[in-house]
Design a protein around this motif. Structure first.
Motif, PDB file in Angstrom:
ATOM      1  N   ARG A 208       0.838  -1.199   0.000  1.00  0.00           N
ATOM      2  CA  ARG A 208       0.000   0.000   0.000  1.00  0.00           C
ATOM      3  C   ARG A 208       0.878   1.256   0.000  1.00  0.00           C
ATOM      4  NH1 ARG A 208      -5.238   0.855   1.997  1.00  0.00           N
ATOM      5  NH2 ARG A 208      -5.114  -0.911   3.407  1.00  0.00           N
ATOM      6  N   ALA A 209       1.909   1.272   0.851  1.00  0.00           N
ATOM      7  CA  ALA A 209       2.798   2.434   0.959  1.00  0.00           C
ATOM      8  C   ALA A 209       3.562   2.662  -0.347  1.00  0.00           C
ATOM      9  CB  ALA A 209       3.771   2.243   2.119  1.00  0.00           C
ATOM     10  N   THR A 210       3.999   1.597  -0.987  1.00  0.00           N
ATOM     11  CA  THR A 210       4.712   1.735  -2.260  1.00  0.00           C
ATOM     12  C   THR A 210       3.783   2.243  -3.344  1.00  0.00           C
ATOM     13  OG1 THR A 210       6.243  -0.036  -1.633  1.00  0.00           O
ATOM     14  CG2 THR A 210       6.117   0.516  -3.971  1.00  0.00           C
ATOM     15  N   LEU A 211       2.582   1.691  -3.433  1.00  0.00           N
ATOM     16  CA  LEU A 211       1.601   2.159  -4.410  1.00  0.00           C
ATOM     17  C   LEU A 211       1.273   3.639  -4.189  1.00  0.00           C
ATOM     18  CD1 LEU A 211      -0.818  -0.910  -4.359  1.00  0.00           C
ATOM     19  CD2 LEU A 211       0.454  -0.106  -6.374  1.00  0.00           C
ATOM     20  N   ALA A 212       1.150   4.044  -2.940  1.00  0.00           N
ATOM     21  CA  ALA A 212       0.798   5.431  -2.617  1.00  0.00           C
ATOM     22  C   ALA A 212       1.885   6.398  -3.084  1.00  0.00           C
ATOM     23  CB  ALA A 212       0.563   5.578  -1.118  1.00  0.00           C
ATOM     24  N   GLN A 213       3.148   5.967  -3.040  1.00  0.00           N
ATOM     25  CA  GLN A 213       4.232   6.833  -3.514  1.00  0.00           C
ATOM     26  C   GLN A 213       4.050   7.195  -4.986  1.00  0.00           C
ATOM     27  OE1 GLN A 213       8.381   5.910  -2.414  1.00  0.00           O
ATOM     28  NE2 GLN A 213       7.504   4.232  -1.211  1.00  0.00           N
ATOM     29  N   ALA A 214       3.384   6.327  -5.727  1.00  0.00           N
ATOM     30  CA  ALA A 214       3.131   6.559  -7.154  1.00  0.00           C
ATOM     31  C   ALA A 214       1.697   7.037  -7.389  1.00  0.00           C
ATOM     32  CB  ALA A 214       3.393   5.278  -7.945  1.00  0.00           C
ATOM     33  N   ASP A 215       1.027   7.483  -6.331  1.00  0.00           N
ATOM     34  CA  ASP A 215      -0.373   7.915  -6.408  1.00  0.00           C
ATOM     35  C   ASP A 215      -1.269   6.825  -6.986  1.00  0.00           C
ATOM     36  OD1 ASP A 215       0.118  10.487  -5.322  1.00  0.00           O
ATOM     37  OD2 ASP A 215       0.796  11.199  -7.278  1.00  0.00           O
ATOM     38  N   MET A 216      -1.061   5.617  -6.522  1.00  0.00           N
ATOM     39  CA  MET A 216      -1.848   4.471  -6.960  1.00  0.00           C
ATOM     40  C   MET A 216      -2.366   3.729  -5.728  1.00  0.00           C
ATOM     41  SD  MET A 216       0.649   3.124 -10.031  1.00  0.00           S
ATOM     42  CE  MET A 216      -0.406   2.576 -11.347  1.00  0.00           C
ATOM     43  N   GLY A 217      -3.268   2.779  -5.979  1.00  0.00           N
ATOM     44  CA  GLY A 217      -3.822   1.968  -4.905  1.00  0.00           C
ATOM     45  C   GLY A 217      -4.000   0.527  -5.354  1.00  0.00           C
ATOM     46  N   PHE A 218      -4.589  -0.267  -4.490  1.00  0.00           N
ATOM     47  CA  PHE A 218      -4.760  -1.696  -4.781  1.00  0.00           C
ATOM     48  C   PHE A 218      -5.606  -1.943  -6.026  1.00  0.00           C
ATOM     49  CE2 PHE A 218      -3.474  -2.045  -0.325  1.00  0.00           C
ATOM     50  CZ  PHE A 218      -2.487  -3.005  -0.456  1.00  0.00           C
ATOM     51  N   ASP A 219      -6.551  -1.065  -6.310  1.00  0.00           N
ATOM     52  CA  ASP A 219      -7.394  -1.263  -7.490  1.00  0.00           C
ATOM     53  C   ASP A 219      -6.624  -1.024  -8.794  1.00  0.00           C
ATOM     54  OD1 ASP A 219      -9.550  -2.033  -5.954  1.00  0.00           O
ATOM     55  OD2 ASP A 219     -10.371  -0.011  -5.827  1.00  0.00           O
ATOM     56  N   ASP A 220      -5.401  -0.490  -8.714  1.00  0.00           N
ATOM     57  CA  ASP A 220      -4.555  -0.305  -9.898  1.00  0.00           C
ATOM     58  C   ASP A 220      -3.708  -1.544 -10.206  1.00  0.00           C
ATOM     59  OD1 ASP A 220      -5.212   2.459 -10.551  1.00  0.00           O
ATOM     60  OD2 ASP A 220      -4.212   2.953  -8.654  1.00  0.00           O
ATOM     61  N   LEU A 221      -3.665  -2.507  -9.279  1.00  0.00           N
ATOM     62  CA  LEU A 221      -2.890  -3.724  -9.518  1.00  0.00           C
ATOM     63  C   LEU A 221      -3.542  -4.551 -10.628  1.00  0.00           C
ATOM     64  CD1 LEU A 221      -2.099  -4.843  -5.862  1.00  0.00           C
ATOM     65  CD2 LEU A 221      -0.501  -3.882  -7.535  1.00  0.00           C
ATOM     66  N   VAL A 222      -2.724  -5.027 -11.554  1.00  0.00           N
ATOM     67  CA  VAL A 222      -3.229  -5.878 -12.628  1.00  0.00           C
ATOM     68  C   VAL A 222      -2.679  -7.294 -12.533  1.00  0.00           C
ATOM     69  CG1 VAL A 222      -3.674  -3.970 -14.229  1.00  0.00           C
ATOM     70  CG2 VAL A 222      -1.453  -5.119 -14.269  1.00  0.00           C
ATOM     71  N   SER A 223      -1.517  -7.454 -11.898  1.00  0.00           N
ATOM     72  CA  SER A 223      -0.909  -8.769 -11.784  1.00  0.00           C
ATOM     73  C   SER A 223      -0.136  -8.850 -10.472  1.00  0.00           C
ATOM     74  CB  SER A 223       0.040  -9.014 -12.965  1.00  0.00           C
ATOM     75  OG  SER A 223       0.649 -10.280 -12.865  1.00  0.00           O
ATOM     76  N   VAL A 224      -0.338  -9.956  -9.759  1.00  0.00           N
ATOM     77  CA  VAL A 224       0.313 -10.176  -8.470  1.00  0.00           C
ATOM     78  C   VAL A 224       0.871 -11.594  -8.450  1.00  0.00           C
ATOM     79  CG1 VAL A 224      -0.088 -10.415  -5.986  1.00  0.00           C
ATOM     80  CG2 VAL A 224      -1.196  -8.559  -7.245  1.00  0.00           C
ATOM     81  N   THR A 225       2.089 -11.723  -7.952  1.00  0.00           N
ATOM     82  CA  THR A 225       2.675 -13.037  -7.724  1.00  0.00           C
ATOM     83  C   THR A 225       3.036 -13.122  -6.248  1.00  0.00           C
ATOM     84  OG1 THR A 225       3.583 -13.104  -9.956  1.00  0.00           O
ATOM     85  CG2 THR A 225       4.506 -14.654  -8.362  1.00  0.00           C
ATOM     86  N   VAL A 226       2.530 -14.152  -5.584  1.00  0.00           N
ATOM     87  CA  VAL A 226       2.813 -14.370  -4.173  1.00  0.00           C
ATOM     88  C   VAL A 226       3.655 -15.631  -4.062  1.00  0.00           C
ATOM     89  CG1 VAL A 226       1.820 -14.791  -1.884  1.00  0.00           C
ATOM     90  CG2 VAL A 226       0.607 -13.326  -3.523  1.00  0.00           C
ATOM     91  N   TYR A 227       4.781 -15.507  -3.381  1.00  0.00           N
ATOM     92  CA  TYR A 227       5.633 -16.652  -3.088  1.00  0.00           C
ATOM     93  C   TYR A 227       5.398 -17.025  -1.635  1.00  0.00           C
ATOM     94  CZ  TYR A 227       7.779 -15.027  -7.361  1.00  0.00           C
ATOM     95  OH  TYR A 227       7.978 -14.622  -8.655  1.00  0.00           O
ATOM     96  N   CYS A 228       5.228 -18.317  -1.377  1.00  0.00           N
ATOM     97  CA  CYS A 228       4.907 -18.773  -0.027  1.00  0.00           C
ATOM     98  C   CYS A 228       5.767 -19.981   0.330  1.00  0.00           C
ATOM     99  CB  CYS A 228       3.422 -19.127   0.052  1.00  0.00           C
ATOM    100  SG  CYS A 228       2.905 -19.683   1.687  1.00  0.00           S
ATOM    101  N   SER A 229       6.377 -19.933   1.502  1.00  0.00           N
ATOM    102  CA  SER A 229       7.258 -21.022   1.919  1.00  0.00           C
ATOM    103  C   SER A 229       6.489 -22.242   2.418  1.00  0.00           C
ATOM    104  CB  SER A 229       8.212 -20.528   3.011  1.00  0.00           C
ATOM    105  OG  SER A 229       7.479 -20.141   4.161  1.00  0.00           O
ATOM    106  N   ASP A 230       5.193 -22.098   2.675  1.00  0.00           N
ATOM    107  CA  ASP A 230       4.379 -23.207   3.171  1.00  0.00           C
ATOM    108  C   ASP A 230       2.972 -23.086   2.595  1.00  0.00           C
ATOM    109  OD1 ASP A 230       2.912 -25.109   4.555  1.00  0.00           O
ATOM    110  OD2 ASP A 230       3.522 -24.398   6.547  1.00  0.00           O
TER     111      ASP A 230
END
Length: 151
Positions: free
Chosen positions: A85-107
């Protein structure tokens, strides 16, 4: 036969996987960095804006005050999403601007716990997403997220 199957799958992926948004050649770039992470001298930035596309580096749920990963996986996921959220806000963007997300999970057993937190950050449609079992992550994190946002 195995090589033929692998070749077929590679070609099929090239045909079926859509292109990610790309900046036009010569597009001006703007970098975003977390001040505390920048002080560590790490060889990357939190995000790079090229044209209307923001490329977010991998981010985790480390408590920046203690530099530790919370014991509770849901709290770790919440911290990670707040970092995004903080990184997106630096670019005047929010979660609704995300188009692609990759989550890596150890478990992968934490899939449900992660989703319980993740879904609370979106008011509209979810972005495209992959949830990948990764093996160990840096600093003992359970989750790391990488994303692309478009204005």
């Amino acid at each position: 036969m195995k090589m033929l199957t692998q070749s077929f799958l590679a070609v099929l992926c090239l045909i079926l996987v859509p292109e990610l948004p790309a900046a036009e050649p010569g597009t001006e770039r703007q970098v975003f960095k977390h001040p505390e992470a920048d002080a560590m001298g790490l060889p990357f930035r939190d995000a790079v804006l090229a044209g209307n596309t923001l490329y977010l580096s991998g981010s985790g749920g480390i408590d920046m005050d203690t530099m530790t990963v919370p014991e509770d996986p849901k709290e770790e996921a919440r911290l990670m999403m707040e970092n995004i959220r903080a990184t997106l806000a630096q670019a005047d963007m929010g979660f609704d601007d995300l188009v692609s997300v990759t989550v890596y999970c150890s478990d992968l057993a934490l899939y449900g716990a992660f989703n319980a937190v993740y879904r609370t950050y979106f008011s509209g449609d979810f972005p495209a997403r992959a949830f990948i079992g990764s093996g160990p992550l840096l600093f003992g994190m359970r989750f790391e997220i990488q994303a692309i946002a478009v204005r």
